[in-house]
Design a protein around this motif. Sequence first.
Motif, mmCIF file in Angstrom:
data_model
loop_
_atom_site.group_PDB
_atom_site.id
_atom_site.type_symbol
_atom_site.label_atom_id
_atom_site.label_comp_id
_atom_site.label_asym_id
_atom_site.label_seq_id
_atom_site.Cartn_x
_atom_site.Cartn_y
_atom_site.Cartn_z
ATOM 1 N N GLN A 78 2.878 11.405 -20.384
ATOM 2 C CA GLN A 78 3.718 11.252 -21.049
ATOM 3 C C GLN A 78 5.066 11.251 -19.618
ATOM 4 O O GLN A 78 5.672 10.600 -19.781
ATOM 5 C CB GLN A 78 4.244 12.680 -20.914
ATOM 6 C CG GLN A 78 5.625 12.635 -21.849
ATOM 7 C CD GLN A 78 5.659 12.438 -22.742
ATOM 8 O OE1 GLN A 78 5.284 11.546 -23.896
ATOM 9 N NE2 GLN A 78 7.370 10.943 -22.636
ATOM 10 N N ASN A 79 4.761 12.206 -18.310
ATOM 11 C CA ASN A 79 5.663 11.636 -17.563
ATOM 12 C C ASN A 79 5.186 10.489 -16.369
ATOM 13 O O ASN A 79 6.334 9.661 -16.003
ATOM 14 C CB ASN A 79 4.801 12.285 -15.562
ATOM 15 C CG ASN A 79 4.886 13.989 -15.642
ATOM 16 O OD1 ASN A 79 6.083 14.108 -16.410
ATOM 17 N ND2 ASN A 79 4.070 14.915 -15.281
ATOM 18 N N HIS A 137 1.046 -1.542 -0.006
ATOM 19 C CA HIS A 137 -0.066 0.077 -0.388
ATOM 20 C C HIS A 137 0.535 1.357 0.183
ATOM 21 O O HIS A 137 -0.086 2.150 -0.080
ATOM 22 C CB HIS A 137 -0.947 -0.266 0.891
ATOM 23 C CG HIS A 137 -1.889 -1.059 0.889
ATOM 24 N ND1 HIS A 137 -3.178 -1.477 -0.094
ATOM 25 C CD2 HIS A 137 -2.421 -2.630 2.008
ATOM 26 C CE1 HIS A 137 -3.279 -2.402 0.941
ATOM 27 N NE2 HIS A 137 -2.902 -3.428 1.332
ATOM 28 N N ASP A 138 2.179 0.915 0.139
ATOM 29 C CA ASP A 138 2.933 2.142 -0.415
ATOM 30 C C ASP A 138 3.656 2.339 -1.255
ATOM 31 O O ASP A 138 4.552 1.001 -1.499
ATOM 32 C CB ASP A 138 3.101 2.967 1.108
ATOM 33 C CG ASP A 138 3.536 2.261 1.949
ATOM 34 O OD1 ASP A 138 4.955 1.769 1.753
ATOM 35 O OD2 ASP A 138 3.235 2.337 3.003
ATOM 36 N N GLY A 139 4.960 3.481 -1.458
ATOM 37 C CA GLY A 139 5.887 2.859 -1.689
ATOM 38 C C GLY A 139 7.152 2.275 -1.530
ATOM 39 O O GLY A 139 7.942 0.906 -2.085
ATOM 40 N N ILE A 162 0.252 6.140 -8.353
ATOM 41 C CA ILE A 162 1.104 7.327 -9.499
ATOM 42 C C ILE A 162 0.621 7.720 -7.699
ATOM 43 O O ILE A 162 1.949 8.200 -7.175
ATOM 44 C CB ILE A 162 0.771 7.874 -10.506
ATOM 45 C CG1 ILE A 162 0.582 7.392 -11.576
ATOM 46 C CG2 ILE A 162 1.655 9.431 -10.601
ATOM 47 C CD1 ILE A 162 2.250 6.535 -11.902
ATOM 48 N N GLY A 163 -0.441 8.160 -7.373
ATOM 49 C CA GLY A 163 -0.775 9.409 -5.865
ATOM 50 C C GLY A 163 -0.521 8.543 -4.987
ATOM 51 O O GLY A 163 -1.171 8.135 -3.955
ATOM 52 N N LEU A 164 0.516 7.672 -4.553
ATOM 53 C CA LEU A 164 1.038 7.301 -3.447
ATOM 54 C C LEU A 164 1.479 7.889 -2.467
ATOM 55 O O LEU A 164 1.975 9.411 -2.218
ATOM 56 C CB LEU A 164 1.638 5.661 -3.599
ATOM 57 C CG LEU A 164 1.433 4.829 -4.623
ATOM 58 C CD1 LEU A 164 2.886 3.838 -4.831
ATOM 59 C CD2 LEU A 164 0.152 4.441 -3.928
ATOM 60 N N ASP A 193 8.587 7.735 -7.972
ATOM 61 C CA ASP A 193 9.510 7.577 -7.897
ATOM 62 C C ASP A 193 10.196 5.521 -7.742
ATOM 63 O O ASP A 193 10.773 6.045 -7.840
ATOM 64 C CB ASP A 193 9.678 8.360 -6.428
ATOM 65 C CG ASP A 193 9.354 9.665 -6.602
ATOM 66 O OD1 ASP A 193 10.614 10.050 -7.333
ATOM 67 O OD2 ASP A 193 9.222 10.514 -5.905
ATOM 68 N N VAL A 194 8.556 5.480 -6.956
ATOM 69 C CA VAL A 194 8.451 3.904 -7.216
ATOM 70 C C VAL A 194 8.902 3.416 -8.787
ATOM 71 O O VAL A 194 10.448 2.412 -8.589
ATOM 72 C CB VAL A 194 7.184 3.361 -6.644
ATOM 73 C CG1 VAL A 194 7.629 1.885 -6.365
ATOM 74 C CG2 VAL A 194 7.389 3.970 -5.077
#
Length: 131
Positions: free
Chosen positions: A104-105, A45-47, A66-68, A75-76
Amino acid sequence: MNTTAEASGGAAQRRRILLVDDSVDAALAISMLLEALGHEVRTEHDGPRALASVDDFRPEVVVLDIGLPGMSGFDVAREMRKRDATRGALLLALTGWGSDADRQNALDAGFDHHLTKPVTIADLEALLAKP
């Protein structure tokens, strides 16, 4: 009786999938779906926890929000691309962030594909079926 392979029109390939989503309910629903399709799934549940689990689990596919909290999925993904255990894994961004810039990101961060929630089962299956 239809098997998953028959239903999808081909031979189902069991994949080792790491699913990373901070929404416990969303992660549970997606993991149940993936397991029903015959895949082995580990959920984080998290990076930082996701990164801690890759060396022993060695996922073939990573489905990553993406929104962690704390560490973004971007970053992950960048970190996973540096590691032997996930350098060649299929990285799928599964996120509510769906603008062209977000797409793109995601590609720039090392994702292979960007999927916007809610994803269809057919779209997910099609990506998982690719060698």
